[in-house]
Design a protein around this motif. Sequence first.
Motif, PDB file in Angstrom:
ATOM      1  N   PRO A   1     -19.640  60.283  22.759  1.00  0.00           N
ATOM      2  CA  PRO A   1     -19.676  59.983  21.323  1.00  0.00           C
ATOM      3  C   PRO A   1     -18.952  58.676  20.981  1.00  0.00           C
ATOM      4  O   PRO A   1     -18.051  58.251  21.718  1.00  0.00           O
ATOM      5  CB  PRO A   1     -18.961  61.183  20.693  1.00  0.00           C
ATOM      6  N   ALA A   2     -19.348  58.070  19.870  1.00  0.00           N
ATOM      7  CA  ALA A   2     -18.701  56.826  19.418  1.00  0.00           C
ATOM      8  C   ALA A   2     -17.269  57.100  18.969  1.00  0.00           C
ATOM      9  O   ALA A   2     -16.407  56.240  19.078  1.00  0.00           O
ATOM     10  CB  ALA A   2     -19.498  56.213  18.275  1.00  0.00           C
ATOM     11  N   VAL A   3     -17.021  58.308  18.461  1.00  0.00           N
ATOM     12  CA  VAL A   3     -15.655  58.687  18.072  1.00  0.00           C
ATOM     13  C   VAL A   3     -15.093  59.632  19.130  1.00  0.00           C
ATOM     14  O   VAL A   3     -15.689  60.672  19.415  1.00  0.00           O
ATOM     15  CB  VAL A   3     -15.627  59.392  16.703  1.00  0.00           C
ATOM     16  N   LYS A   4     -13.964  59.246  19.716  1.00  0.00           N
ATOM     17  CA  LYS A   4     -13.337  60.086  20.730  1.00  0.00           C
ATOM     18  C   LYS A   4     -11.898  60.381  20.330  1.00  0.00           C
ATOM     19  O   LYS A   4     -11.260  59.588  19.663  1.00  0.00           O
ATOM     20  CB  LYS A   4     -13.335  59.369  22.077  1.00  0.00           C
ATOM     21  N   ASN A   5     -11.413  61.533  20.762  1.00  0.00           N
ATOM     22  CA  ASN A   5     -10.023  61.901  20.472  1.00  0.00           C
ATOM     23  C   ASN A   5      -9.131  61.641  21.682  1.00  0.00           C
ATOM     24  O   ASN A   5      -9.515  61.943  22.814  1.00  0.00           O
ATOM     25  CB  ASN A   5      -9.938  63.387  20.099  1.00  0.00           C
ATOM     26  N   TYR A   6      -7.949  61.090  21.420  1.00  0.00           N
ATOM     27  CA  TYR A   6      -6.997  60.802  22.484  1.00  0.00           C
ATOM     28  C   TYR A   6      -5.628  61.382  22.111  1.00  0.00           C
ATOM     29  O   TYR A   6      -5.109  61.101  21.028  1.00  0.00           O
ATOM     30  CB  TYR A   6      -6.861  59.288  22.670  1.00  0.00           C
ATOM     31  N   TYR A   7      -5.074  62.158  23.013  1.00  0.00           N
ATOM     32  CA  TYR A   7      -3.747  62.744  22.775  1.00  0.00           C
ATOM     33  C   TYR A   7      -2.693  61.886  23.454  1.00  0.00           C
ATOM     34  O   TYR A   7      -2.828  61.535  24.628  1.00  0.00           O
ATOM     35  CB  TYR A   7      -3.711  64.158  23.350  1.00  0.00           C
ATOM     36  N   VAL A   8      -1.646  61.538  22.714  1.00  0.00           N
ATOM     37  CA  VAL A   8      -0.557  60.754  23.308  1.00  0.00           C
ATOM     38  C   VAL A   8       0.812  61.277  22.870  1.00  0.00           C
ATOM     39  O   VAL A   8       0.948  61.879  21.811  1.00  0.00           O
ATOM     40  CB  VAL A   8      -0.628  59.252  22.935  1.00  0.00           C
ATOM     41  N   GLU A   9       1.787  61.040  23.729  1.00  0.00           N
ATOM     42  CA  GLU A   9       3.183  61.334  23.395  1.00  0.00           C
ATOM     43  C   GLU A   9       3.905  60.005  23.321  1.00  0.00           C
ATOM     44  O   GLU A   9       3.926  59.253  24.279  1.00  0.00           O
ATOM     45  CB  GLU A   9       3.785  62.245  24.465  1.00  0.00           C
ATOM     46  N   MET A  10       4.480  59.727  22.161  1.00  0.00           N
ATOM     47  CA  MET A  10       5.126  58.432  21.949  1.00  0.00           C
ATOM     48  C   MET A  10       6.619  58.538  22.163  1.00  0.00           C
ATOM     49  O   MET A  10       7.189  59.622  22.096  1.00  0.00           O
ATOM     50  CB  MET A  10       4.879  57.976  20.510  1.00  0.00           C
ATOM     51  N   THR A  11       7.271  57.396  22.362  1.00  0.00           N
ATOM     52  CA  THR A  11       8.726  57.417  22.389  1.00  0.00           C
ATOM     53  C   THR A  11       9.198  57.315  20.945  1.00  0.00           C
ATOM     54  O   THR A  11       8.621  56.616  20.129  1.00  0.00           O
ATOM     55  CB  THR A  11       9.277  56.239  23.217  1.00  0.00           C
ATOM     56  N   LYS A  12      10.265  58.048  20.663  1.00  0.00           N
ATOM     57  CA  LYS A  12      10.824  58.155  19.331  1.00  0.00           C
ATOM     58  C   LYS A  12      11.439  56.828  18.876  1.00  0.00           C
ATOM     59  O   LYS A  12      11.973  56.086  19.690  1.00  0.00           O
ATOM     60  CB  LYS A  12      11.945  59.215  19.423  1.00  0.00           C
ATOM     61  N   ALA A  13      11.360  56.565  17.569  1.00  0.00           N
ATOM     62  CA  ALA A  13      11.979  55.347  17.042  1.00  0.00           C
ATOM     63  C   ALA A  13      13.498  55.457  17.086  1.00  0.00           C
ATOM     64  O   ALA A  13      14.055  56.506  16.787  1.00  0.00           O
ATOM     65  CB  ALA A  13      11.526  55.125  15.597  1.00  0.00           C
ATOM     66  N   THR A  14      14.150  54.378  17.483  1.00  0.00           N
ATOM     67  CA  THR A  14      15.620  54.322  17.460  1.00  0.00           C
ATOM     68  C   THR A  14      16.025  52.991  16.859  1.00  0.00           C
ATOM     69  O   THR A  14      15.201  52.110  16.677  1.00  0.00           O
ATOM     70  CB  THR A  14      16.208  54.401  18.884  1.00  0.00           C
ATOM     71  N   LEU A  15      17.334  52.844  16.595  1.00  0.00           N
ATOM     72  CA  LEU A  15      17.817  51.583  16.017  1.00  0.00           C
ATOM     73  C   LEU A  15      17.644  50.422  16.986  1.00  0.00           C
ATOM     74  O   LEU A  15      17.572  49.269  16.585  1.00  0.00           O
ATOM     75  CB  LEU A  15      19.288  51.716  15.608  1.00  0.00           C
ATOM     76  N   ASP A  16      17.587  50.745  18.280  1.00  0.00           N
ATOM     77  CA  ASP A  16      17.459  49.681  19.269  1.00  0.00           C
ATOM     78  C   ASP A  16      16.005  49.288  19.520  1.00  0.00           C
ATOM     79  O   ASP A  16      15.725  48.325  20.214  1.00  0.00           O
ATOM     80  CB  ASP A  16      18.061  50.136  20.619  1.00  0.00           C
ATOM     81  N   ASP A  17      15.081  50.095  19.009  1.00  0.00           N
ATOM     82  CA  ASP A  17      13.670  49.860  19.280  1.00  0.00           C
ATOM     83  C   ASP A  17      12.989  49.627  17.933  1.00  0.00           C
ATOM     84  O   ASP A  17      12.679  50.550  17.196  1.00  0.00           O
ATOM     85  CB  ASP A  17      13.095  51.109  19.983  1.00  0.00           C
ATOM     86  N   HIS A  18      12.793  48.354  17.609  1.00  0.00           N
ATOM     87  CA  HIS A  18      12.338  47.983  16.269  1.00  0.00           C
ATOM     88  C   HIS A  18      10.836  48.097  16.050  1.00  0.00           C
ATOM     89  O   HIS A  18      10.335  47.659  15.029  1.00  0.00           O
ATOM     90  CB  HIS A  18      12.788  46.544  15.952  1.00  0.00           C
TER      91      HIS A  18
END
Lengths: 649, 649
Positions: free
Chosen positions: A127-144
């Motif tokens: 299909p033209a629309v596909k679903n993707y599952y991801v786990e992101m790293t959490k935002a921190t003060l050191d990671d802008h």
Amino acid sequence: MEYNVIFQPSGRRGKVEEGKSLLTASHELGVDIEAPCGAHKVCGKCKVKIETGFFEKFGIDSKIENLSPLTEEEKKILKAEELTENYRLACATLIQGDVLIFVPEESRKADQVVLDTGKERVFKLDPAVKNYYVEMTKATLDDHRDDLQRLQDALKAEFGLDNLSIDYFALRELPNVIREQDWKVTASVLYDREIIDVKPGFAQKWYGIGIDVGTTTVAAYLCDLKTGQMLIKDGMMNPQVRYGEDVLSRITYAMMNDDGRDKLHDSIIEGINTLASRMTEKVGLTPNDVVEITLVFNTAMHHCLLNLEPKFMGRAPFAPAISVPFDVKARDLGININKSANIHVLPVEAGFVGPDNVSVLIAEEPYKQDEEVRLLIDIGTNGEIDLGNSKKLLSTSCATGPALEGAQIKFGMRAAPGAIEKLRIDPETLECTYRVIGDEKWHGRGSKGNAKGICGSGIIDMVAEVFKAGIINKTGKMNAKLETDRIRRDENGKLEYVLIYAEDSGIDKDITVTQGDIRAVQLAKSALYVGAKMLMRHLGVDKIDRVTLAGAFGSFIDQESSMVIGMFPDCDLSKVHAVGNAAGDGAQAALLDQGKRIEARDVAASVEFIETAVEHDFQERFAEAMAFPHQVDAFPSIQHILDKIPGYK
Amino acid sequence: MEYNVIFQPSGRRGKVEEGKSLLTASHELGVDIEAPCGAHKVCGKCKVKIETGFFEKFGIDSKIENLSPLTEEEKKILKAEELTENYRLACATLIQGDVLIFVPEESRKADQVVLDTGKERVFKLDPAVKNYYVEMTKATLDDHRDDLQRLQDALKAEFGLDNLSIDYFALRELPNVIREQDWKVTASVLYDREIIDVKPGFAQKWYGIGIDVGTTTVAAYLCDLKTGQMLIKDGMMNPQVRYGEDVLSRITYAMMNDDGRDKLHDSIIEGINTLASRMTEKVGLTPNDVVEITLVFNTAMHHCLLNLEPKFMGRAPFAPAISVPFDVKARDLGININKSANIHVLPVEAGFVGPDNVSVLIAEEPYKQDEEVRLLIDIGTNGEIDLGNSKKLLSTSCATGPALEGAQIKFGMRAAPGAIEKLRIDPETLECTYRVIGDEKWHGRGSKGNAKGICGSGIIDMVAEVFKAGIINKTGKMNAKLETDRIRRDENGKLEYVLIYAEDSGIDKDITVTQGDIRAVQLAKSALYVGAKMLMRHLGVDKIDRVTLAGAFGSFIDQESSMVIGMFPDCDLSKVHAVGNAAGDGAQAALLDQGKRIEARDVAASVEFIETAVEHDFQERFAEAMAFPHQVDAFPSIQHILDKIPGYK
């Protein structure tokens, strides 16, 4: 260290390095195991069974101990009986020795889909629309990084998706969505280019609708984009009918009224919104779950639905506003599904040969056929005809009128429960028997069938049967002299034949076939016949090898009936097939397999359009084709049937 | 055959082949002549004058007869007096001999634009939306191309524009538009990629608005995208003020109310719609003529205007939803300009340093400056400060509060007619004189100035002047003991100084400065001062070479007043400049020169953000900076002024 790993039932085998997961091993050995969560031990789809024992054939001793110990995640996801049967998650299980693995059916990746709406069709699931599952790293003060960047980085790292944009409305909720389930999300991505929806956590449910917008009838198919399965189909009369029965009267309506275009547009959009909410509700979804719709229609309906100025479609040189396939946001059309959903419009071919014919072509694929000369007829208020094969493909369109869809027929109705879909008349007794949609049984006089009317396939049977029984002659005129109470004169003195008496019908009225009905069908079948003959002349063939009849009918058209009334030139009856709504199938194919969109674009550009109505002998040929089955042409394939008709010489 | 062709005043010369047009010759010789109609003899912009006679310097005999005869089109377009003065259209005139041509100012192509909103700024004129005039071939039965294809082909052939898409709403009217003036149209194209508007015939009027959305004040600039000229500016209070005066209270409002986000969004969009319709009406246009808007704002306003969830902006780690620059359709935001118009959102830098600071940077371009250490202060409810040069650029933001924009000041108002913009107090008599926006004259006691209140530049003057006159002391406390009727106690017993008595004011009330006003300004200036000092520490410098003060003030801030109150560390007074609303200028620059969007993206990525409010000594430094001009730091540049202040040691 390397170990022997064997996957069954495919039999794929090879050496795999120690410490790799079974999922990784399956990729290396070319075995497709489902892992929609990206090996995060979340979805439980990559279940496999460890077979134990010594396998002489392969010379290996497969043991549970040859794999890493059961993880906590597996204990949570796998059922007790699965654990006792040595099921594991392929993503969580590391190789530490020789193993033989059985991949159950449900864990195998679906890479194709079987449509079974009329004819069984097999397509690639892409299909033209596909679903993707991801786990992101959490935002921190050191990671802008901002929220979008974080999502883009994760999609790039896990799936190699680069340069992704995001639809504005998907962006609005992004900050909440990504924090709802601890920086784990599922993104719906269009063409691997644009993020159009983001849901919290592991969400693998996303849907699309293929819609065939006919001049008279709208047919819609709700599909699961994950499995390719069609969940439900639905249909309705095109609500634009109130502004005109055929395309020319609608174009005229748009021209003569200031708000004409808006009204045409609004009414069909309202219809689509009704279908989308009705269908999703029936299967426990909401319109918001629908992320894409594919649309097919003839060129005039294309313009009227999209609110493109249709006026120049109604006069020479019949130039459309746009013919290439294109994508537009559902919200820009006023379609109430997911706010960021995509609407894919299939390409126009030429003049009145529109995306609906392109859709028939990608469903039937005559361009993949080498030798046979094939005639494709898509029966609708506008009939579209294609002739040819991989070498050359011609197409034309003809003004069939809505008779074969049940309009302009006294007791005509669309294919819906209560409609007569099959019909026979005994040539001896002139008694009529029939079958109604939603009821397997055949009914006749004295048997209450509750019929409410007659739909396309029934109409074709009806005309063929009155002709075969000698109730009408070769010119279509009713015979008043036959000995039966079923032939009589109506209140205006016109002849009619009673198919069903009031006491057996579902409407407390006699259901009849009138002289007017016969005439309407004659006009329709003659238009189709002449179109086909003109294409044969252009292609330089005098014989057709195969006929495919398509259309949104309740049941398949009877091939014998359709040839007996002379809907198309002679062809071996065993090579005549009805395939149901091929345009609707094409809309689904384009929804489930984006490769079909490329095919559509290519065939729209390569098929040669013939304007048959302007041929010098069109009128003459049209008049000849009004007769049953034809005034001049022979039909050797059904001569034995014709020979038995009383009064037919 | 080749002939000598000389263009004046540029002096460009060379040999040109016989039969080429003067326009073609100008391109070959590197002379820019305007030809917006694409040499179709329609627009009349490429007017040139043929100089006749023997030019000894060049050795040529320039004659009218050396050019092709006057065409019918030229007779229609050129005025009688132009014809007698040997004017021709360069596109219509073919070379048949030596000629010397004079290109008048109005025929030379504008390739730069001078902004004169505060400081004179020179940019390249290269808007993201450009208009292209084309003449298409008419549709015929033999030419099956659709309307869009026809337009795309013409744009490709004439201007080399390839792979153009079209916005859905521009497509809807295309069939009518292209037929309205005989297949001649003007297309507005965004980024040379997407057709967003099509008008019949030769239409060279298209417009954009640059908008600086401040927390308190909105400033908008309507520009002609053809000439680069700013046609009109307008402003209003940010309508979101009703939901909270500062960004944190608005974020809180959005969090605490279900429809909070929508209300914030709707109110500012309504404001922008009011500005767009008010401005276009004043210059005889309609909002539909506006095809692009550029937006700058701080990051919180960015989220609140765009209806992005702002809640996570209010707490660590302060991650925005998106920071890259992006484009969104005006209609998706509810902005009522051209339906297909583009909204370009400038990039966020980091945390609360938003697109408005990026906008100041692309207007002021400190990154193009090599040696000088420059301090840039953008004064607003959120103050943004940048320090550095091409080697390194630091930025920070500080909570200035709205005092310097006139809020939280008893008689404060935004810069609008009736606002005091300049003010002086005689240290001997303690009498006040002032100038009001919209009136050149200075007023004092007994002279009716009709002042309604006091705006930013006036507020800074006011505080500096009461300090210089000894009306307040170093700590900001008012002196009750001075001999003047202007210092008195209000109804609550608090000291105040009367700037203007009721009989001279425009509001039938005394206009005063209160102890509370002084305190509000102290908090604001202290925040700015400390921000600048912290950046100096991070950059490792103890001296600033240049100070640039920006802000949406009525008139320029007085550099002496601003240093006397201690708004920034000491700097040579001749190197302190006020530049008006640099953020607004940057928004215009990005509107008129798409190269500025690239610069914005690059500087947003390279400038280093310093979170000054979390420094260990912030509170201590802040307290020190409350004094006038400062408790500890010296100001050698204005010591001679400070020395004259009564009671200042």
